[in-house]
Write a protein that holds these residues in place. Structure first.
Motif, short mmCIF file in Angstrom:
data_model
loop_
_atom_site.label_atom_id
_atom_site.label_comp_id
_atom_site.label_asym_id
_atom_site.label_seq_id
_atom_site.Cartn_x
_atom_site.Cartn_y
_atom_site.Cartn_z
N THR A 1 -6.55 -48.61 12.82
CA THR A 1 -6.13 -47.24 13.09
C THR A 1 -4.68 -47.07 12.67
OG1 THR A 1 -5.46 -47.82 15.32
CG2 THR A 1 -7.70 -46.99 15.04
N ARG A 2 -4.34 -45.87 12.29
CA ARG A 2 -2.96 -45.58 11.92
C ARG A 2 -2.10 -45.50 13.16
NH1 ARG A 2 -3.61 -40.80 7.52
NH2 ARG A 2 -4.10 -42.16 5.79
N PRO A 3 -0.93 -46.05 13.07
CA PRO A 3 -0.04 -45.94 14.23
C PRO A 3 0.45 -44.49 14.37
CG PRO A 3 1.07 -47.03 12.41
CD PRO A 3 -0.35 -46.82 12.00
N SER A 4 0.66 -44.08 15.59
CA SER A 4 1.20 -42.75 15.83
C SER A 4 2.69 -42.77 15.51
CB SER A 4 1.01 -42.36 17.29
OG SER A 4 -0.36 -42.27 17.59
N SER A 5 3.22 -41.60 15.23
CA SER A 5 4.64 -41.53 14.89
C SER A 5 5.30 -40.39 15.64
CB SER A 5 4.83 -41.35 13.38
OG SER A 5 4.26 -40.14 12.97
N ASP A 6 6.61 -40.45 15.66
CA ASP A 6 7.42 -39.44 16.34
C ASP A 6 8.64 -39.16 15.46
OD1 ASP A 6 8.23 -37.67 18.27
OD2 ASP A 6 8.60 -39.18 19.81
N LEU A 7 9.02 -37.90 15.41
CA LEU A 7 10.22 -37.49 14.70
C LEU A 7 11.23 -37.03 15.74
CD1 LEU A 7 11.84 -36.67 12.16
CD2 LEU A 7 10.63 -34.49 12.25
N GLN B 1 9.35 -48.48 21.98
CA GLN B 1 8.78 -49.43 22.94
C GLN B 1 7.30 -49.11 23.23
OE1 GLN B 1 10.88 -49.63 26.68
NE2 GLN B 1 10.35 -51.78 26.91
N GLN B 2 6.92 -47.85 23.09
CA GLN B 2 5.53 -47.44 23.28
C GLN B 2 4.66 -47.75 22.06
OE1 GLN B 2 5.54 -43.29 24.32
NE2 GLN B 2 6.87 -43.62 26.06
N GLY B 3 5.27 -48.31 21.02
CA GLY B 3 4.51 -48.68 19.83
C GLY B 3 4.45 -47.60 18.76
N LEU B 4 5.26 -46.57 18.90
CA LEU B 4 5.27 -45.50 17.92
C LEU B 4 6.18 -45.85 16.74
CD1 LEU B 4 5.68 -42.39 20.25
CD2 LEU B 4 3.57 -43.25 19.22
N VAL B 5 5.82 -45.36 15.57
CA VAL B 5 6.72 -45.38 14.43
C VAL B 5 7.64 -44.18 14.64
CG1 VAL B 5 6.88 -45.05 11.94
CG2 VAL B 5 5.02 -46.44 12.90
N VAL B 6 8.96 -44.41 14.56
CA VAL B 6 9.91 -43.36 14.90
C VAL B 6 10.81 -43.06 13.70
CG1 VAL B 6 11.70 -42.62 16.51
CG2 VAL B 6 9.92 -44.20 17.28
N GLU C 1 6.91 -54.01 16.09
CA GLU C 1 6.54 -55.31 15.51
C GLU C 1 5.13 -55.29 14.91
OE1 GLU C 1 6.77 -59.97 16.87
OE2 GLU C 1 6.40 -58.46 18.40
N SER C 2 4.25 -54.49 15.45
CA SER C 2 2.85 -54.45 15.00
C SER C 2 2.65 -53.69 13.69
CB SER C 2 1.98 -53.83 16.09
OG SER C 2 2.38 -52.49 16.32
N VAL C 3 3.69 -53.06 13.18
CA VAL C 3 3.58 -52.26 11.96
C VAL C 3 4.42 -52.89 10.86
CG1 VAL C 3 4.09 -50.01 10.92
CG2 VAL C 3 3.20 -50.14 13.25
N SER C 4 3.82 -53.07 9.69
CA SER C 4 4.59 -53.59 8.56
C SER C 4 4.72 -52.48 7.52
CB SER C 4 3.93 -54.83 7.96
OG SER C 4 2.69 -54.48 7.40
N ILE C 5 5.87 -52.44 6.88
CA ILE C 5 6.17 -51.43 5.88
C ILE C 5 6.34 -52.13 4.54
CG2 ILE C 5 7.85 -49.70 5.13
CD1 ILE C 5 6.34 -48.85 7.61
N THR C 6 5.68 -51.61 3.54
CA THR C 6 5.86 -52.11 2.18
C THR C 6 6.81 -51.16 1.48
OG1 THR C 6 3.61 -52.96 2.19
CG2 THR C 6 4.68 -52.70 0.05
N THR C 7 7.87 -51.70 0.93
CA THR C 7 8.88 -50.84 0.31
C THR C 7 8.69 -50.76 -1.18
OG1 THR C 7 10.40 -52.70 0.12
CG2 THR C 7 10.60 -51.34 2.09
#
Length: 105
Positions: free
Chosen positions: A12-18, A35-40, A83-89
Motif C-alpha cells: 500500500t502507498r504510505p499516507s502523506s501530509d503537507l 512518528q505516525q508513519g506519514l511521509v511529510v 524508516e519504512s519508506v525508501s525514496i529513489t532519487t
C-alpha cells in the motif's frame, strides 16, 4: 474470479501530509506526523530564516531518533520519510543554490 491477482503483491502507498509551519511551535506537529508513519512534506518558505533553521534542527534530531530520512526537495521544501519508506532519487546533480536558512560554508 480475481482478474488482477498481481495487484495484490504491491504494498500500500504510505499516507502523506503537507505541513506549512507558521511558527516554531508547529515543529511538534511535523514530528508527530513522521512518528505516525506519514511521509511529510514541510514547506518553510513563509518563515523567517532563523525560525526555519530552528525547525530544521528540531526535525533533524527527530529524524535521527526515528531512523527516518530527510531530503531537501527545493530551496524551502523538505521531504521527511519514516524508516519504512525508501525514496529513489533522480541521478541528476543537486543544485548549488543554498537556501537562506541553511548554514553558509
Amino acid at each position: 474470479r480475481d482478474l488482477h491477482p498481481y495487484l495484490h503483491s504491491f504494498p500500500t502507498r504510505p499516507s502523506s501530509d503537507l505541513i506549512t509551519p507558521g511558527s516554531y511551535h508547529d515543529a511538534k506537529a511535523i514530528v508527530d506526523a513522521l512518528q505516525q508513519g506519514l511521509v511529510v512534506f514541510v514547506c518553510l518558505g513563509n518563515l523567517d530564516s532563523t525560525i526555519a533553521a530552528r525547525i530544521v534542527d528540531f526535525v533533524g534530531g527527530a529524524v535521527y531518533l526515528l531512523h527516518a530520512s530527510i531530503q531537501l526537495m527545493n530551496e524551502d521544501t523538505l521531504l521527511l520519510t519514516p524508516e519504512s519508506v525508501s525514496i529513489t532519487t533522480d541521478p541528476l546533480a543537486p543544485s548549488d543554490a543554498f537556501p537562506q536558512w541553511r548554514a553558509k560554508l
